[in-house]
Design an enzyme around this catalytic site. Structure first.
Site, PDB file in Angstrom:
ATOM      1  N   CYS A  47       0.840  -1.210   0.000  1.00 13.32           N
ATOM      2  CA  CYS A  47       0.000   0.000   0.000  1.00 13.32           C
ATOM      3  C   CYS A  47       0.875   1.260   0.000  1.00 13.32           C
ATOM      4  CB  CYS A  47      -1.005  -0.041   1.148  1.00 13.32           C
ATOM      5  SG  CYS A  47      -2.349   1.142   0.955  1.00 13.32           S
TER       6      CYS A  47
ATOM      7  N   HIS B 160      -3.796  -5.052   0.266  1.00 16.34           N
ATOM      8  CA  HIS B 160      -3.262  -5.558   1.523  1.00 16.34           C
ATOM      9  C   HIS B 160      -3.280  -7.085   1.507  1.00 16.34           C
ATOM     10  CE1 HIS B 160      -2.793  -1.923   4.059  1.00 16.34           C
ATOM     11  NE2 HIS B 160      -3.610  -1.414   3.157  1.00 16.34           N
TER      12      HIS B 160
ATOM     13  N   GLU C 270      -2.014  -9.101   3.528  1.00 16.41           N
ATOM     14  CA  GLU C 270      -2.187  -9.640   4.890  1.00 16.41           C
ATOM     15  C   GLU C 270      -3.655  -9.641   5.321  1.00 16.41           C
ATOM     16  OE1 GLU C 270      -1.249  -6.631   4.149  1.00 16.41           O
ATOM     17  OE2 GLU C 270      -1.583  -5.189   5.772  1.00 16.41           O
TER      18      GLU C 270
END
Lengths: 199, 258
Positions: free
Chosen positions: A89, A182, A184
């Site tokens: 990001c 993202h 994650e």
């Protein structure tokens, strides 16, 4: 480059721009030991197999912190040595030269180009979106985005996404990786992508 | 057949809500009466495996004495989740929000505190970014067919005009609106799509529909009406539907799902 237990250490750059909980939890789930990198010594003293610039905060704030700690030069050196580096990001955005979010602030300039405000139908862009890519690992995968800024195009882009307009979703050049989304927070697919970049 | 959501590129989210009281997931009917539904960590993981796009954790009996316990539960959920995780309930000020974000929440849902102190929305947006500010708004349709904003878990009616409030939270920097139609909550007759469509159209931030879902078709209906995401609890907790049933119903209507 692994610890006594055989668990590879991954450095996470502390940009002091948000919490690193999700990223740390994700790295642990996929079998890495995350190490907070606050200083250039943290980079030198730990046997890190890869470095991650996390995805919290704004461009100017992150670059200010990297300059104050001289981690900006250390990261540039790290990338020149061909070691694995992943930006997420805003971590992707600071790998470019500059950003409309904070005009006049220099980025790490690992990639040529500029970050601009995205013409999203709803601001900020928050949600899952499907990737467009020639590469099987990204093609049609659905991942989680949170952003108002991004990079319109780049010769090193390996995946793009369209929300109002097309922009860069993933970048790869040698051992340099960057995701505007993202990983994650993108379920098992995202975890798999991180694993592949950091191995 | 295509939907508004597909044209703009974001995939409609199926969100499962865990209403938590004293460390257990509970389910109420019309904001009254609670039944035990299970352990928050177990349920969050089950819904993630079923394909939920996001988990919302609402501490509906949040008290200061219970804070440490709630934070610990949030951390246990967050360690195991690889999807977005929103936490709300009892967040009264900036420090409360910081505590829950540090405990592992990706976003916070502000409700009563935002009505009582609207500048809190600006503070959180400035400090942590709009993307982590969800403003939860409970509305009830009253006798004169108007929408009133309620606070304190739906117990207290305010003088706030609902449509003015939607506009104000956006202008103050909210990233999303979690809009609960109290008059639909626990009824099982579906989301208030007339309301959701209007807010989704008028506002430039995402709208999460809440209150009234009891089957997969209700999700299809609200996305087709324009909702960006939709949230349910009881129909999943009771085991009547799993998240994948909703995804299958969406696929049948050619709505892209994860």
């Amino acid at each position: 480059m692994s610890s006594a237990l055989g668990i590879k250490k991954v450095g996470v750059v502390n940009t002091k721009a948000g919490n690193l909980f999700s990223l740390f939890a994700c790295l642990r789930r996929i079998g890495f030991e995350p190490i907070t990198v606050n200083t250039t010594q943290d980079l030198e003293l730990n046997e890190l197999c890869a470095l991650v610039i996390p995805g919290q905060g704004r461009f100017g704030q992150v670059m200010k912190q990297l300059k104050a700690t001289k981690l900006d030069q250390a990261i540039q050196m790290w990338s020149q040595q061909g070691k694995p580096l992943l930006g997420i990001c805003v971590g992707l955005q600071v790998m470019f030269e500059q950003s409309d979010e904070d005009p006049g602030v220099e980025g790490l300039a690992l990639f040529e180009g500029k970050v601009t405000r995205l013409q999203s139908p709803k601001q900020p862009m928050v949600g899952w979106c499907q990737l467009d890519s020639q590469e099987a690992r990204f093609k049609n995968q659905i991942v989680y985005f949170v952003n108002s800024y991004g990079v319109k195009s780049s010769p090193v882009a390996v995946a793009t996404v369209t929300y109002g307009e097309e922009f860069v979703a993933a970048i790869n050049q040698g051992n340099l990786w960057a995701f505007q989304f993202h990983p994650e927070k993108s379920g098992p697919i995202g975890e798999e992508m991180i694993k592949q970049c950091l191995r | 057949m295509s939907t508004l959501n597909q044209q703009v590129g974001l995939i409609p989210r199926v969100i499962v809500c865990l209403d938590v009281a004293n460390g257990r997931v509970v389910k109420g009917v019309n904001f009254k009466g609670l039944a035990d539904m299970g352990d928050p960590v177990e349920l969050a993981l089950r819904y993630q495996e079923q394909g939920a796009d996001e988990i919302v954790f609402l501490d509906i009996k949040a008290t200061l004495e219970n804070r440490a316990n709630a934070l610990e539960t949030v951390t246990r959920v967050a360690q195991n989740l690889s999807i977005p995780f929103t936490v709300g309930g009892g967040l009264n000020n900036y420090d409360d929000v910081a505590q829950f974000l540090n405990a592992g929440a990706d976003k916070v849902a502000l409700n009563s505190a935002a009505v009582k102190n609207p500048s809190l929305i600006n503070q959180i947006a400035d400090g942590f970014g709009s993307q982590c500010v969800v403003v939860a708004i409970d509305v009830n349709k009253d006798e004169v067919d108007d929408y009133a904003v309620y606070v304190n878990g739906g117990h207290v009616k305010t003088e706030t005009n609902a449509f003015d409030w939607f506009a104000e939270v956006e202008q103050r920097g909210a990233g999303e609106i979690l809009l609960t139609a109290m008059h639909r909550d626990g009824t099982g007759i579906g989301f208030d799509n007339e309301l959701m469509a209007r807010v989704a159209k008028e506002r430039n931030i995402q709208v999460i529909a809440s209150g009234g879902a009891s089957n997969a078709e209700h999700f299809v209906d609200t996305y087709q009406a324009g909702s960006d995401a939709a949230l349910a609890a009881g129909m999943f907790h009771r085991g009547e539907y799993c998240v994948d049933d909703v995804k299958q119903a969406l696929k049948k209507q050619n709505i892209l799902t994860r």
